[in-house]
Motif scaffolding. Structure first.
Motif, short mmCIF file in Angstrom:
data_model
loop_
_atom_site.label_atom_id
_atom_site.label_comp_id
_atom_site.label_asym_id
_atom_site.label_seq_id
_atom_site.Cartn_x
_atom_site.Cartn_y
_atom_site.Cartn_z
N PRO A 206 0.79 -1.24 0.00
CA PRO A 206 0.00 0.00 0.00
C PRO A 206 0.82 1.28 0.00
N VAL A 207 2.10 1.24 0.40
CA VAL A 207 2.88 2.49 0.48
C VAL A 207 3.81 2.67 -0.72
N LEU A 208 3.79 1.75 -1.67
CA LEU A 208 4.67 1.84 -2.83
C LEU A 208 3.93 2.42 -4.03
N ALA A 209 4.54 3.41 -4.69
CA ALA A 209 3.99 3.90 -5.95
C ALA A 209 4.10 2.80 -7.00
N PRO A 210 3.22 2.80 -8.00
CA PRO A 210 3.24 1.70 -8.98
C PRO A 210 4.54 1.58 -9.77
N ASP A 211 5.26 2.69 -9.96
CA ASP A 211 6.44 2.67 -10.83
C ASP A 211 7.75 2.64 -10.04
N VAL A 212 7.73 2.16 -8.79
CA VAL A 212 8.95 2.16 -7.99
C VAL A 212 9.92 1.08 -8.48
#
Length: 304
Positions: A206-212
């Motif tokens: 939940p805390v990760l952006a999709p493009d990390v």
């Protein structure tokens, strides 16, 4: 002949002066930070003033007719001695142990302990930041502790102690930390034993952006999680002695682990049930965004 005050007398005098010099200031800060809160019981935004209680404005909800104030429904509800809160918050900023903080603010040791965890819990109501770019993730482990418990589920041991077996086992609490290159940090206490892909999906996703770009060690749980979550992943084989591949490394998150364990030693052991409060406490201090007691109080009483 002048008599010099002892160190304990000085701390008691400081606590007394802090409460005398700023009477009512804490109440004003609470009212300013909370504004006109919605009803904590039904969520209705409509209310009307209904007198005062313990120095705070009281409201009555138009819908459910229940009364409340700015602290109702927050971890700070029903805490007393509010004129000493700002002085105590300075103790949290300085990471002062329970007994020393109690002596400085002139409150009981039990009150100092209760305030510590209530204020930290109030601060941690804020949403976790979104991590972006290159994100490092790794876990560290501490021996589980049932300090203060009257009902142990294992034989007692001396303070500190050691696990009965080597390596990562169910005797250790797992602390998962993720940190991006902007120094935004998220921490999670996932339970006992090694972290699993399911726990990573629950806490980390939940805390990760999709493009990390997720950078971790070579543990299989991270590989399985990245594949399941559809996240770009790079593994560093730390066990083989590889510390970095260009800009890819986990030294930032491992540095946070080291700072946390060094900082934690001053408290002479903490119970596992409070471990998440301590990781969150250091995260607030490490961010260096809240540097005064007033800022801490405003965040603690602001609507979640």
């Amino acid at each position: 002949m002048q008599q010099q005050l002892s160190e304990d007398q000085v701390t008691l005098l400081q606590g007394f002066l802090a409460s005398v010099e700023q009477p009512g200031q804490c109440h004003r800060l609470i009212e300013e930070a909370a504004g006109r809160p919605p009803c904590p019981y039904c969520g209705c935004q409509r209310s009307h003033r209904c007198g005062q209680a313990s120095g705070l404005q009281r409201y009555r909800c138009v819908l459910c007719r229940r009364s409340f104030n700015a602290l109702t429904g927050t971890p700070l509800a029903r805490l007393r001695l509010r004129d000493k809160w700002l002085h105590y918050l300075q103790c949290l900023i300085e990471s002062i142990p329970v007994r020393s903080a109690a002596s400085r603010v002139a409150v009981a040791k039990s009150t100092s302990f209760r305030w510590r965890h209530r204020f930290i819990a109030a601060l941690l109501r804020a949403p976790r930041p979104q991590l972006s770019g290159i994100v490092e993730a790794d876990e560290t482990y501490l021996l589980e502790s049932q300090k203060g418990s009257r009902h142990l589920d294992r034989p007692p041991r001396k303070r500190g102690g050691k696990a009965s077996r080597r390596g990562i086992s169910s005797e250790l609490d797992c602390i998962l930390v993720a940190r991006d290159r902007n120094r935004q940090t998220c921490d999670f206490v996932t339970g006992r034993g090694p972290v699993s892909a399911g726990q990573l999906m629950k806490h980390l996703k939940p805390v990760l952006a999709p493009d990390v770009l997720l950078v971790t060690d070579a543990a299989k749980a991270y590989c399985a999680f990245a594949k399941q979550a559809g996240i770009t992943h790079e593994a560093i084989n730390v066990r083989a002695g590889i510390r970095a591949r260009g800009a890819l490394h986990i030294q930032g998150v491992n540095g946070w682990h080291s700072r946390f364990k060094t900082w934690l030693r001053r408290f002479n052991g903490v119970a596992s049930r409070y471990l998440a409060n301590y990781t969150g406490w250091l995260r607030v201090l490490d961010a260096a965004e809240l540097t005064t007691p007033r800022q801490w109080l405003r965040i603690a009483v602001a609507p979640a």
